[in-house]
Design an enzyme around this catalytic site. Sequence first.
Site, PDB file in Angstrom:
ATOM      1  N   CYS A  42      16.998  45.700  29.455  1.00 30.85           N
ATOM      2  CA  CYS A  42      15.823  45.251  29.873  1.00 30.85           C
ATOM      3  C   CYS A  42      15.063  44.375  28.938  1.00 30.85           C
ATOM      4  O   CYS A  42      15.287  44.115  27.694  1.00 30.85           O
ATOM      5  CB  CYS A  42      14.718  46.599  29.849  1.00 30.85           C
ATOM      6  SG  CYS A  42      13.108  46.277  30.427  1.00 30.85           S
ATOM      7  N   ASP A  44      12.005  44.127  27.859  1.00 29.96           N
ATOM      8  CA  ASP A  44      10.931  44.795  27.269  1.00 29.96           C
ATOM      9  C   ASP A  44      11.233  44.317  25.779  1.00 29.96           C
ATOM     10  O   ASP A  44      12.457  44.579  25.322  1.00 29.96           O
ATOM     11  CB  ASP A  44      10.948  46.332  27.368  1.00 29.96           C
ATOM     12  CG  ASP A  44       9.721  47.284  26.777  1.00 29.96           C
ATOM     13  OD1 ASP A  44       9.434  46.709  25.463  1.00 29.96           O
ATOM     14  OD2 ASP A  44       9.235  47.538  27.690  1.00 29.96           O
ATOM     15  N   ARG A  46      10.409  46.093  23.094  1.00 27.10           N
ATOM     16  CA  ARG A  46      10.470  46.956  22.389  1.00 27.10           C
ATOM     17  C   ARG A  46      11.934  47.417  22.464  1.00 27.10           C
ATOM     18  O   ARG A  46      12.293  48.462  21.730  1.00 27.10           O
ATOM     19  CB  ARG A  46       9.711  48.125  22.738  1.00 27.10           C
ATOM     20  CG  ARG A  46       8.204  47.815  22.861  1.00 27.10           C
ATOM     21  CD  ARG A  46       7.469  49.040  23.535  1.00 27.10           C
ATOM     22  NE  ARG A  46       7.688  48.987  24.969  1.00 27.10           N
ATOM     23  CZ  ARG A  46       7.058  49.896  25.803  1.00 27.10           C
ATOM     24  NH1 ARG A  46       6.306  50.659  25.417  1.00 27.10           N
ATOM     25  NH2 ARG A  46       7.405  49.914  27.184  1.00 27.10           N
ATOM     26  N   HIS A  98      15.619  51.984  29.664  1.00 29.42           N
ATOM     27  CA  HIS A  98      14.713  52.711  28.545  1.00 29.42           C
ATOM     28  C   HIS A  98      13.673  53.405  29.175  1.00 29.42           C
ATOM     29  O   HIS A  98      13.189  53.185  30.072  1.00 29.42           O
ATOM     30  CB  HIS A  98      14.256  51.722  27.249  1.00 29.42           C
ATOM     31  CG  HIS A  98      13.338  50.753  28.140  1.00 29.42           C
ATOM     32  ND1 HIS A  98      11.921  51.043  27.936  1.00 29.42           N
ATOM     33  CD2 HIS A  98      13.337  49.632  28.834  1.00 29.42           C
ATOM     34  CE1 HIS A  98      11.027  49.930  28.329  1.00 29.42           C
ATOM     35  NE2 HIS A  98      11.960  49.372  28.981  1.00 29.42           N
ATOM     36  N   CYS A 101       9.849  52.407  30.843  1.00 31.35           N
ATOM     37  CA  CYS A 101       9.960  50.901  31.597  1.00 31.35           C
ATOM     38  C   CYS A 101       9.031  50.733  32.506  1.00 31.35           C
ATOM     39  O   CYS A 101       8.784  51.396  33.673  1.00 31.35           O
ATOM     40  CB  CYS A 101      11.402  50.922  32.012  1.00 31.35           C
ATOM     41  SG  CYS A 101      11.770  49.383  32.834  1.00 31.35           S
TER      42      CYS A 101
END
Length: 211
Positions: A42, A44, A46, A98, A101
């Site tokens: 992803c 993202d 993080r 994750h 999400c």
Amino acid sequence: MTTYEKLLIDNKAWAKAEEERDPDFFKRLTALQSPEFLWIGCSDSRVPADKITGTQPGEIFVHRNIANMVVHTDVNLLSVLDYAVNYLKVKHVIVCGHYGCGGIKAAMDNNDYKPVLNMWLRNIKDVYHQYKGELDAIEDLEKRADRLTELNAMEQVMHLAQTSIIQRAWKNEQRPHIHGWVYALKDGLIKPVLEMAPGTHIDPMYEYDNL
């Protein structure tokens, strides 16, 4: 100092530290790229692939998009997959979602996110529709989203197995293994949810017979 200027300063500090630690580090990187893994994760911020797996530059080839999707019309993803499998000869392809999400959560509601995001989220909605009975039975919305995250990672593994890229490598070179993982932000641990070994049979509709 602006935030982007700090990135440049930190880059210089990192490069200097790496060279002091290992004078040949950058020479090796420029000479050869031979990662064992392709990571489809992803976007993202993080969930950086190298940080959460403890890998170094050169060890993991990475493609990222919203909610770690493998869409059969996505030329960007397929070109990365083709290069990783047929030229870099990776041994493992990992799809890693994750918990928490934003893409998964957005796909679970009925908001209009405008054309481009709607089109992308539709792929996740299709996963939800496929498992609607199981997901609707989960009353807690966070737990429902967590389960959709797992199911989505599993479905993307299946999508990989449906490509001629993977099937040809399975037939001719008995690689790569395909993995579906989910990363937990709360503790930093990865949960494997599916693994497919080379040669695993799938729905005959998606199996190519003239590779």
